[in-house]
Design an enzyme around this catalytic site. Structure first.
Site, PDB file in Angstrom:
ATOM      1  N   HIS A 236      28.345  -9.337 -25.388  1.00  0.00           N
ATOM      2  CA  HIS A 236      27.614 -10.467 -24.829  1.00  0.00           C
ATOM      3  C   HIS A 236      27.622 -11.570 -25.888  1.00  0.00           C
ATOM      4  CE1 HIS A 236      25.390  -7.179 -22.416  1.00  0.00           C
ATOM      5  NE2 HIS A 236      26.440  -7.618 -21.745  1.00  0.00           N
TER       6      HIS A 236
ATOM      7  N   GLU B  22      24.729 -13.104 -28.066  1.00  0.00           N
ATOM      8  CA  GLU B  22      23.991 -12.211 -28.969  1.00  0.00           C
ATOM      9  C   GLU B  22      24.616 -12.278 -30.361  1.00  0.00           C
ATOM     10  OE1 GLU B  22      23.995  -8.501 -26.797  1.00  0.00           O
ATOM     11  OE2 GLU B  22      23.063  -9.464 -25.064  1.00  0.00           O
TER      12      GLU B  22
ATOM     13  N   HIS C 292      24.089  -5.223 -30.238  1.00  0.00           N
ATOM     14  CA  HIS C 292      23.629  -6.197 -29.247  1.00  0.00           C
ATOM     15  C   HIS C 292      22.356  -6.898 -29.713  1.00  0.00           C
ATOM     16  CE1 HIS C 292      26.112  -5.128 -25.620  1.00  0.00           C
ATOM     17  NE2 HIS C 292      26.337  -4.065 -26.375  1.00  0.00           N
TER      18      HIS C 292
ATOM     19  N   GLU D 240      19.979  -2.594 -30.531  1.00  0.00           N
ATOM     20  CA  GLU D 240      19.419  -3.852 -30.047  1.00  0.00           C
ATOM     21  C   GLU D 240      18.558  -4.498 -31.132  1.00  0.00           C
ATOM     22  OE1 GLU D 240      20.071  -5.302 -27.256  1.00  0.00           O
ATOM     23  OE2 GLU D 240      20.824  -3.740 -25.901  1.00  0.00           O
TER      24      GLU D 240
END
Length: 375
Positions: A166, A169, A259, A335
């Site tokens: 993504h 990010e 991410h 994350e």
């Protein structure tokens, strides 16, 4: 007053500049119009003047909960990024700035430019244990580059690390920068020992097209790459197609997919517990990996994160699940927050490039903790 986003990873549309206390802006959606949240623009004005920048379509963004307790980032020198007073109300994100220099860059998170990406590749390739491999081209004809680190000994486990599926990010590639420089630092015993025991395959930017276009989640044709791992195609997701082809050549013993999360203000792991072949062996490895991260970085925690999938109920289009099942390996999604880490808040910078870099260094400790048990 002037606002521009006509540069690498720029994203904003100007609606009105008539009132400096109500500058009206709009985020441009990713190709396909399904996702948007990333913004990145430059404001030029008068030193000492105060401006209120209103992003009027924030209420339609992909992750509206991501605006709660969020502060936009800004920089005068594009090196030090700090937070600006930001509020979200009635579908509008309002950013306040008093200019200390004529021009300031404002973004959703500190950008990691395509030029810096190229600088990173050039810097690491001079190390004797590093080889750059061209995996293929993206749909916009950009290079998809693999950084291979190690001596290629087939008896060693193979660790795969990917970042920026993504593109918005950006903290993911900041982490990769820290991880790579730490890994290749001859004075770092953790990196030296890990390279004695494993080969590493690192894709610093899985989505260079989306990165350059100023997208949040998709590539040049609007494909969310982290939903393509069950059946990637050259037409929609060549980035995943080429990486999986190379994974099949090398095998994968540990997978680490990096991410950022828009809403949750924590650093956490999401594993492959819901995959059909998840086993006690993988559960034990995951626990040891997580425990090592807890010791390596006080930014990491295990209390908050995503809901764990029930057995056999994992989404197999997601990279971590697909790779874990395909290679019977330890696989985790890491994350990091766009906001701040509420466990260790920093009101000036929030979560930052510097903290992402440090977490890249800490990640090597967790990999070393499990490397002897990967096969």
């Amino acid at each position: 007053m002037h606002i521009s986003a006509n540069f690498d990873a720029g994203n904003i549309e100007v609606i009105s500049l008539e009132d400096k206390q109500d500058v009206q802006l709009k985020i441009r959606p990713d190709f396909g119009d399904e996702f948007f949240q990333w913004f990145n623009f430059r404001l030029t004005g008068e030193v000492g003047e105060q401006y209120v920048l209103n992003i009027v379509n924030a209420g339609e963004a992909s992750y509206v909960e991501g605006w709660n307790d969020y502060q936009a980032v800004a920089s005068y020198d594009r090196d030090y990024w700090f937070r600006l007073p930001t509020t979200y109300k009635d579908g509008k994100l309002s950013i306040e700035v008093e200019l200390e220099c004529e021009t300031i860059q404002i973004a959703y998170f500190a950008p990691y430019s395509y030029e810096r990406h190229q600088d990173l590749l050039a810097a690491v390739q001079v190390h004797p244990l590093v080889t750059l491999e061209h995996l293929g081209e993206t749909l916009d004809k950009r290079d998809l580059t693999l950084v291979k680190v190690g001596d290629g000994d087939d008896s060693k486990p193979n660790i795969w690390i990917t970042a920026r599926q993504h593109p918005g990010e950006t903290m993911a590639e900041w982490l990769i920068e820290g991880l790579l420089y730490s890994l290749l630092d001859g004075d770092n015993p953790t990196g030296k020992r890990l390279l004695e025991k494993a080969n590493l395959y690192i894709v610093p930017n899985m989505n260079p097209d989306g990165s350059a276009r100023g997208h949040l989640r998709t590539n040049a044709v609007g494909t969310n790459l982290n939903r393509e791992w069950e059946s990637p195609s050259l037409e929609k997701s060549p980035e995943v197609f080429h990486v999986m082809k190379k994974m099949d050549e090398t095998g994968v013993d540990l997978f680490y997919d990096v991410h950022g999360d828009e809403a949750l203000p924590y650093v956490f792991l999401a594993g492959s517990q819901g995959t059909p072949s998840y086993s006690d062996r993988l559960a034990d490895l995951r626990e040891k990996f997580s425990d090592a991260l807890l010791l390596a970085s006080a930014d990491f925690q295990t209390e908050f994160g995503y809901e764990i999938d029930a057995p056999g109920q994992a989404n197999m289009t997601v990279a971590t699940n697909a790779v874990a099942e395909r290679y019977d390996c330890l696989a985790n999604t890491l994350e990091m927050p766009f906001k701040d880490n509420v466990n260790l808040p920093n009101k000036d910078t929030g979560w930052s490039p510097e903290r992402s870099i440090k977490f890249g260094e800490a990640s090597l400790v967790a990999m070393l903790a499990v490397v002897d048990e990967l096969r």
